[in-house]
Enzyme design. Structure first.
Site, PDB file in Angstrom:
ATOM      1  N   GLU A  15       0.889  -1.146   0.087  1.00 27.50           N
ATOM      2  CA  GLU A  15      -0.111   0.014   0.142  1.00 27.50           C
ATOM      3  C   GLU A  15       0.837   1.435   0.102  1.00 27.50           C
ATOM      4  O   GLU A  15       2.079   1.381  -0.200  1.00 27.50           O
ATOM      5  CB  GLU A  15      -0.948   0.094   1.361  1.00 27.50           C
ATOM      6  CG  GLU A  15      -2.256  -0.374   1.137  1.00 27.50           C
ATOM      7  CD  GLU A  15      -3.264   0.286   0.169  1.00 27.50           C
ATOM      8  OE1 GLU A  15      -2.929   1.383   0.001  1.00 27.50           O
ATOM      9  OE2 GLU A  15      -4.339  -0.193   0.208  1.00 27.50           O
ATOM     10  N   ARG A  92      -6.903   1.481  13.728  1.00 26.11           N
ATOM     11  CA  ARG A  92      -5.705   1.720  13.358  1.00 26.11           C
ATOM     12  C   ARG A  92      -5.794   2.886  12.108  1.00 26.11           C
ATOM     13  O   ARG A  92      -6.741   2.996  11.453  1.00 26.11           O
ATOM     14  CB  ARG A  92      -4.949   0.667  12.628  1.00 26.11           C
ATOM     15  CG  ARG A  92      -5.425  -0.008  11.375  1.00 26.11           C
ATOM     16  CD  ARG A  92      -4.682  -1.312  10.796  1.00 26.11           C
ATOM     17  NE  ARG A  92      -5.026  -1.752   9.670  1.00 26.11           N
ATOM     18  CZ  ARG A  92      -5.062  -1.470   8.539  1.00 26.11           C
ATOM     19  NH1 ARG A  92      -4.584  -0.183   8.232  1.00 26.11           N
ATOM     20  NH2 ARG A  92      -5.557  -1.945   7.563  1.00 26.11           N
ATOM     21  N   ASN A  94      -5.139   4.211   8.622  1.00 27.64           N
ATOM     22  CA  ASN A  94      -5.079   3.736   7.263  1.00 27.64           C
ATOM     23  C   ASN A  94      -4.553   4.493   6.285  1.00 27.64           C
ATOM     24  O   ASN A  94      -3.475   5.245   6.527  1.00 27.64           O
ATOM     25  CB  ASN A  94      -6.456   2.897   6.779  1.00 27.64           C
ATOM     26  CG  ASN A  94      -6.400   1.958   5.626  1.00 27.64           C
ATOM     27  OD1 ASN A  94      -5.436   1.080   5.461  1.00 27.64           O
ATOM     28  ND2 ASN A  94      -7.159   1.832   4.818  1.00 27.64           N
ATOM     29  N   ASN A 139      -9.967   5.087   2.868  1.00 25.15           N
ATOM     30  CA  ASN A 139      -9.021   4.723   1.828  1.00 25.15           C
ATOM     31  C   ASN A 139      -8.882   5.705   0.980  1.00 25.15           C
ATOM     32  O   ASN A 139      -8.352   6.954   1.460  1.00 25.15           O
ATOM     33  CB  ASN A 139      -9.662   3.568   0.999  1.00 25.15           C
ATOM     34  CG  ASN A 139      -9.068   2.256   1.509  1.00 25.15           C
ATOM     35  OD1 ASN A 139      -7.672   2.275   1.668  1.00 25.15           O
ATOM     36  ND2 ASN A 139      -9.702   1.298   1.577  1.00 25.15           N
ATOM     37  N   ASP A 189     -10.230   1.423  -3.697  1.00 22.26           N
ATOM     38  CA  ASP A 189      -9.608   1.298  -2.584  1.00 22.26           C
ATOM     39  C   ASP A 189      -8.469   2.702  -2.722  1.00 22.26           C
ATOM     40  O   ASP A 189      -9.075   3.952  -2.727  1.00 22.26           O
ATOM     41  CB  ASP A 189      -8.519   0.014  -2.578  1.00 22.26           C
ATOM     42  CG  ASP A 189      -7.857  -0.038  -1.565  1.00 22.26           C
ATOM     43  OD1 ASP A 189      -7.627   0.899  -0.690  1.00 22.26           O
ATOM     44  OD2 ASP A 189      -7.559  -1.439  -1.282  1.00 22.26           O
TER      45      ASP A 189
HETATM   46 CA    CA Z   1      -6.267   0.992   1.244  1.00 22.11          CA
END
Ligand code: CA
Length: 282
Positions: A15, A92, A94, A139, A189
């Site tokens: 990521e 958490r 992201n 995201n 995403d």
């Molecule tokens: Ca992501």
């Protein structure tokens, strides 16, 4: 446009692709592996989940780990906490990235991906300001070329929301739906944008990156990626026309891994478009 594998990283959850235009280096992270990479090199092995990173003006890094933002000195490997958020312990940090003026915008999520317990925040180097609440899986985020529109994805909504963005104050306003992603394409995403103002979205479970016009909601391009769990993308290269794409192996079945053996790899595709720059912190 056919993506080529550039790092066969076999990451659990790659990521956070970030382009350093000064050194022409791609930084990325493995959220579940708790690692930061520069190309194939390991930069840091951490002790908790890392969600996002950005370059600082001096070339060092800021990153989001669990509930804190930290500084990483790449020369000494020294880390120090810059700020933290107060949230339930099951959340958490992201995805996150810098806005055109150098603020760090980041979101949080329930690790189990169930509760809508996440938030979106802005960090200006002194204090953290809350921008949104009730987020499920925070995201992709990006800006229009003039920086005056902020685009944001809470993945389970299958929507890209647009907001007026005040570059002076960092505040958002006038929320509306820019894009509705149909079923069957994967889940929206990570996201970036190009200099024409169109959006590039990695489709989790969709084995593709898609390009959209946020003013009409229209799908413009689909770029197949040989990894089912396409997670994020960023523009880089000397002409900023190369799209770097991250992917994951997390929770794929043996059958899926046989079909997508390059899952967890980092890919590059040369496009006909100039991407937005990666902005730095501070
Ligand atoms: Ca992501």
């Amino acid at each position: 446009m056919k993506p080529e594998l550039i790092f066969d990283a076999k990451a659990e959850l790659a990521e956070g692709p970030t382009w350093d235009e000064k050194t022409q280096t791609l930084y990325w992270l493995d959220i579940l592996g708790k690692r930061i990479h520069a190309g194939m090199d390991l930069v840091a092995q951490l002790d908790d989940f890392i969600g996002c990173l950005a370059l600082r003006q001096d070339g060092n890094l800021i990153f989001g780990k669990r509930a804190s933002l930290l500084d990483l000195n790449l020369s000494t490997s020294q880390q120090s906490v810059l700020a933290s958020v107060s949230e339930v312990a099951t959340n958490r940090i992201n995805d996150g990235k810098c806005d055109p003026t150098g603020r760090f915008i980041f979101g949080t999520m329930d690790i189990a991906e169930e509760a809508a317990s996440g938030f979106v925040y802005s960090f200006d180097g002194r204090q953290i300001t809350r921008l949104m609440e009730g987020i499920r899986i925070s995201n992709g985020l990006t800006w229009s070329p003039d920086g005056k529109t902020f685009y944001y994805i809470d993945t389970p909504t299958r929507e890209v929301k647009a907001f007026d963005y005040d570059l002076g104050t960092g505040q958002i306003a006038n929320q509306r739906i820019a894009i509705r992603v149909p079923d069957g394409m994967g889940w929206p995403d990570g996201m970036t944008s190009d200099m024409e103002g169109n959006l590039w979205i990695a489709m989790w479970g969709g084995a593709q990156v898609t390009r959209w016009n946020p003013n009409t909601g229209q799908l413009l391009e689909q770029i197949p990626v040989p990894a089912l769990l396409t997670s994020s993308c960023i523009f880089g290269g000397k002409d900023r026309n190369e799209l770097y794409i991250t992917s994951a192996r997390k929770a794929l079945s043996d059958v899926e891994l046989q079909k997508y053996p390059l899952s967890g790899g980092i890919f590059k595709v040369t496009t006909k478009f100039e991407g937005m720059p990666t902005f730095r912190f501070g």
